[in-house]
Design an enzyme around this catalytic site. Sequence first.
Site, PDB file in Angstrom:
ATOM      1  CB  SER A  24      -0.920   0.012   1.227  1.00 14.32           C
ATOM      2  OG  SER A  24      -0.181  -0.218   2.408  1.00 14.32           O
ATOM      3  CG  ASN A  44      -4.306  -4.896  12.661  1.00 10.28           C
ATOM      4  OD1 ASN A  44      -3.698  -4.750  11.604  1.00 10.28           O
ATOM      5  ND2 ASN A  44      -4.705  -6.077  13.105  1.00 10.28           N
ATOM      6  CB  THR A  98     -41.054  25.454  -9.308  1.00  9.26           C
ATOM      7  OG1 THR A  98     -42.174  25.842 -10.096  1.00  9.26           O
ATOM      8  CG2 THR A  98     -40.962  26.376  -8.094  1.00  9.26           C
ATOM      9  CG  HIS A  99     -41.923  21.938 -12.022  1.00 10.15           C
ATOM     10  ND1 HIS A  99     -42.118  20.641 -11.623  1.00 10.15           N
ATOM     11  CD2 HIS A  99     -42.706  22.697 -11.208  1.00 10.15           C
ATOM     12  CE1 HIS A  99     -42.995  20.600 -10.631  1.00 10.15           C
ATOM     13  NE2 HIS A  99     -43.363  21.849 -10.351  1.00 10.15           N
ATOM     14  CB  SER A 119     -13.917  25.921 -28.166  1.00 14.20           C
ATOM     15  OG  SER A 119     -13.783  25.169 -29.360  1.00 14.20           O
ATOM     16  CE  LYS A 130     -18.609  25.879 -27.180  1.00 18.53           C
ATOM     17  NZ  LYS A 130     -19.726  25.528 -26.373  1.00 18.53           N
ATOM     18  CG  ASN A 180     -16.892  25.963 -23.445  1.00 16.52           C
ATOM     19  OD1 ASN A 180     -17.959  26.422 -23.859  1.00 16.52           O
ATOM     20  ND2 ASN A 180     -16.046  25.304 -24.209  1.00 16.52           N
ATOM     21  CD  GLU A 230     -19.450  22.040 -18.730  1.00 20.73           C
ATOM     22  OE1 GLU A 230     -20.330  21.963 -19.586  1.00 20.73           O
ATOM     23  OE2 GLU A 230     -18.262  22.294 -19.010  1.00 20.73           O
ATOM     24  CE1 TYR A 270      -6.495  -3.422   8.755  1.00 14.65           C
ATOM     25  CE2 TYR A 270      -5.667  -5.630   8.292  1.00 14.65           C
ATOM     26  CZ  TYR A 270      -5.777  -4.292   7.950  1.00 14.65           C
ATOM     27  OH  TYR A 270      -5.166  -3.821   6.813  1.00 14.65           O
ATOM     28  CE  LYS A 302      -4.395   2.888   5.123  1.00 11.86           C
ATOM     29  NZ  LYS A 302      -5.363   1.738   5.041  1.00 11.86           N
TER      30      LYS A 302
HETATM   31  N1  ARG Z   1      -1.453  -1.371   5.052  1.00  9.08           N
HETATM   32  C1  ARG Z   1      -2.341  -1.842   6.046  1.00  9.08           C
HETATM   33  C2  ARG Z   1      -3.663  -1.059   5.953  1.00  9.08           C
HETATM   34  O1  ARG Z   1      -3.650  -0.050   5.397  1.00  9.08           O
HETATM   35  C3  ARG Z   1      -1.770  -1.656   7.413  1.00  9.08           C
HETATM   36  C4  ARG Z   1      -2.309  -2.603   8.402  1.00  9.08           C
HETATM   37  C5  ARG Z   1      -1.776  -3.964   8.124  1.00  9.08           C
HETATM   38  N2  ARG Z   1      -2.254  -4.899   9.083  1.00  9.08           N
HETATM   39  C6  ARG Z   1      -2.268  -6.195   8.818  1.00  9.08           C
HETATM   40  N3  ARG Z   1      -2.765  -6.969   9.732  1.00  9.08           N
HETATM   41  N4  ARG Z   1      -1.868  -6.685   7.691  1.00  9.08           N
HETATM   42  O2  ARG Z   1      -4.686  -1.488   6.425  1.00  9.08           O
END
Ligand code: ARG
Length: 430
Positions: free
Chosen positions: A22, A103, A148-149, A270, A276, A278, A283, A310, A318
């Site tokens: 990660s 964790n 309205t509408h 554009s 244009k 825009n 948007e 966990y 994340k």
């Molecule tokens: N990268 C993990 C997460 O974001 C960290 C926690 C990892 N814990 C584990 N028991 N593998 O959740």
Amino acid sequence: MTLWGGRFASGPSELLRRFNDSFAFDRELFDADVRGSVAWARALADANALTAEECAAIVEGLEALAAPGADDDFEDIHSYVEAKLRERVGALAGKLHTGRSRNDQVATDLKLWLKEACNEALQSIDAVSKSLVRRAVEEVATPMPGYTHLKQAEPITFGHWCLAYVEMLARDAARLADAARRNDECPLGSGALSGTPIAIDREALAKSLGFARATANSLDSVSDRDFAAEYLFAAAMLLSHLSRLAEDLIFFTSDEVAFAELPDAMATGSSRMPQKKNPDVLELVRGHAGRAIGELTGLLALLKGLPLAYDKDLQLDKEPLFRTRLTLAAALPALAALLDGLQLDRARMRDAASRDLLLATTLTDAIAANGVPFREAHELVGNAMRDRTPLQSLAEKHGVTFSVDEALAKRSAKGGTSPLRVKEAAEARA
Ligand code: ARG
């Protein structure tokens, strides 16, 4: 090097790493991870699990760490921090994880991060809101058609339109502040799931990290992500409101309606059509609202079936948060700048608001005020509209007058669009 090699005869495969790591995104948690680790080292020392010298060396080492560079490659941010600490303090780095788990560590990191994200969002909401309030003060008596509408309905003032969104933004801010309040509990000291065997003063630890209190249940602490979902809901609701504002402004600045013109610095051109101008910013706000809703529903779906405590699914909590924070940080200041520079065509707005279509209700009220039952007056005006009889002649027939300014002034009960009420409301929000 992984944090968990002992049980394994071989290292992780490249395929596993590509899928499991990660670090590519959780490097965003570097500051939080260092702060949490410093607080944990001090808590360990307070519990006599580290000597004062060990604690001082670890803290000094942690505070000297640089954020990850582009070439660094680790399983996650926690592995990075520990490995870099080891380069500074040697084997002592291995004592930092005493009684802690990734964790409770990652839950703490994310909650620390979220505190800042909430504050940042609150500030950008405030900027948009202030810009709307400033406009409202200037345009308390600027008539425009209300819909309205999306059909012309009754005149309103542009100030009243601005303040409608100010109300929505105030609720959005209150929702974020409320989410931040519930987020204000520290999971650190919950261990992997069952608590920590070290005699940590978790309340003192929580306070040292700026949390109001420690969480109450270790299982809940490592698996709770309500705080993430609440932030995403608050953000999705906020962006949904801003998406409606964007949609209104796209309409108001369209070539057909042309009540307003976008500031040059907040519009795009554009490559093909030289005429244009825009509304890309508006948007994109509308588009991002859709994406933010997706981030929320994605996280809720991820959470709904998870067994305690966990599970690795939680690693995927994340990116939605990180992306949403970036979106808010880019979208809201752009929108505030656009609102600041919006140029109104007040004459065109007044003309449009003075058409029979918009004054039909006011004339009906005026005829009814003369003693004609409202239902009958409604019928009379409706018939005139159907026959395309100018309302002025009907008014003359009944000896009444009607105008856009009268229509506005009459809406003077609390919450109405009369310039007096709008002035009061704008000043109350200023
Ligand atoms: N990268 C993990 C997460 O974001 C960290 C926690 C990892 N814990 C584990 N028991 N593998 O959740």
